[in-house]
Design an enzyme around this catalytic site. Structure first.
Site: not given
Ligand code: NI
Length: 171
Positions: A92-93, A134-135, A138, A45, A50
């Site tokens: 998480c990226l 999660h997304e 963000h 995701g 991000q």
């Molecule tokens: Ni993330």
């Protein structure tokens, strides 16, 4: 185009994203770049902030490496129903080399727009439900580490400081 993924503690990740008012070709370009960036990472995701774009756009694909791609694009996503509880490990990226268990709802119903501007409803459970939560977090400037207990968050920050020191060559 693959974009650069911002990482913690970049302050851009803490900002709240604005709703998309008109879906244009620029929105669809953004979506394409986000998908490309997510698959390249690879991740399951990615949210627009991000990559430094503060618009409420997320992409998700939890199908896994060996499966056919199954891309979900949600513009202005909102959780309209949530139930159950789960406590799974997340990463998480934007928070590389760290994972921790996070309490989430086990099932969610999400409403949003697709890239054509059509309203969509997604009923999700398991990894997909976690990914949506999660997304969407963000988009509100919330990272999964913000859900950790103060003690765990402190441990994470200490670990981060240590690796930064190692990278800088200080003992
Ligand atoms: Ni993330």
């Amino acid at each position: 185009m693959i974009r650069t993924i911002l990482t913690y503690p970049n302050p851009e990740l803490k900002k709240k994203s604005a709703a998309v008012t008109i879906i244009t070709d620029a929105t669809r370009d953004l979506v394409r770049d986000m998908a490309e960036t997510m698959y390249d990472a690879p991740g399951v995701g990615l949210a627009a902030p991000q990559i430094g774009v503060h618009q409420r756009v997320i992409v998700i694909d939890v199908s896994g490496r060996d499966e056919q791609p199954d891309l979900i694009v949600a513009i202005n996503p909102a959780i309209i129903h949530a139930e159950g509880e789960t406590y799974e490990e997340e990463g998480c990226l934007s928070v590389p080399q760290y994972a921790a268990n996070v309490r989430r709802h086990a099932q969610v119903v999400v409403k949003g727009l697709d890239p054509e501007g059509n309203e969509q409803t997604w009923r999700a459970e398991g990894l997909l439900a976690i990914a949506f939560q999660h997304e969407i977090d963000h988009l509100d400037g919330i990272l999964f580490i913000d859900h950790l207990s103060p003690l765990k968050r402190d441990l994470f920050k200490r670990k981060l400081r240590k690796s930064a020191e190692t990278a800088a060559g200080t003992p």
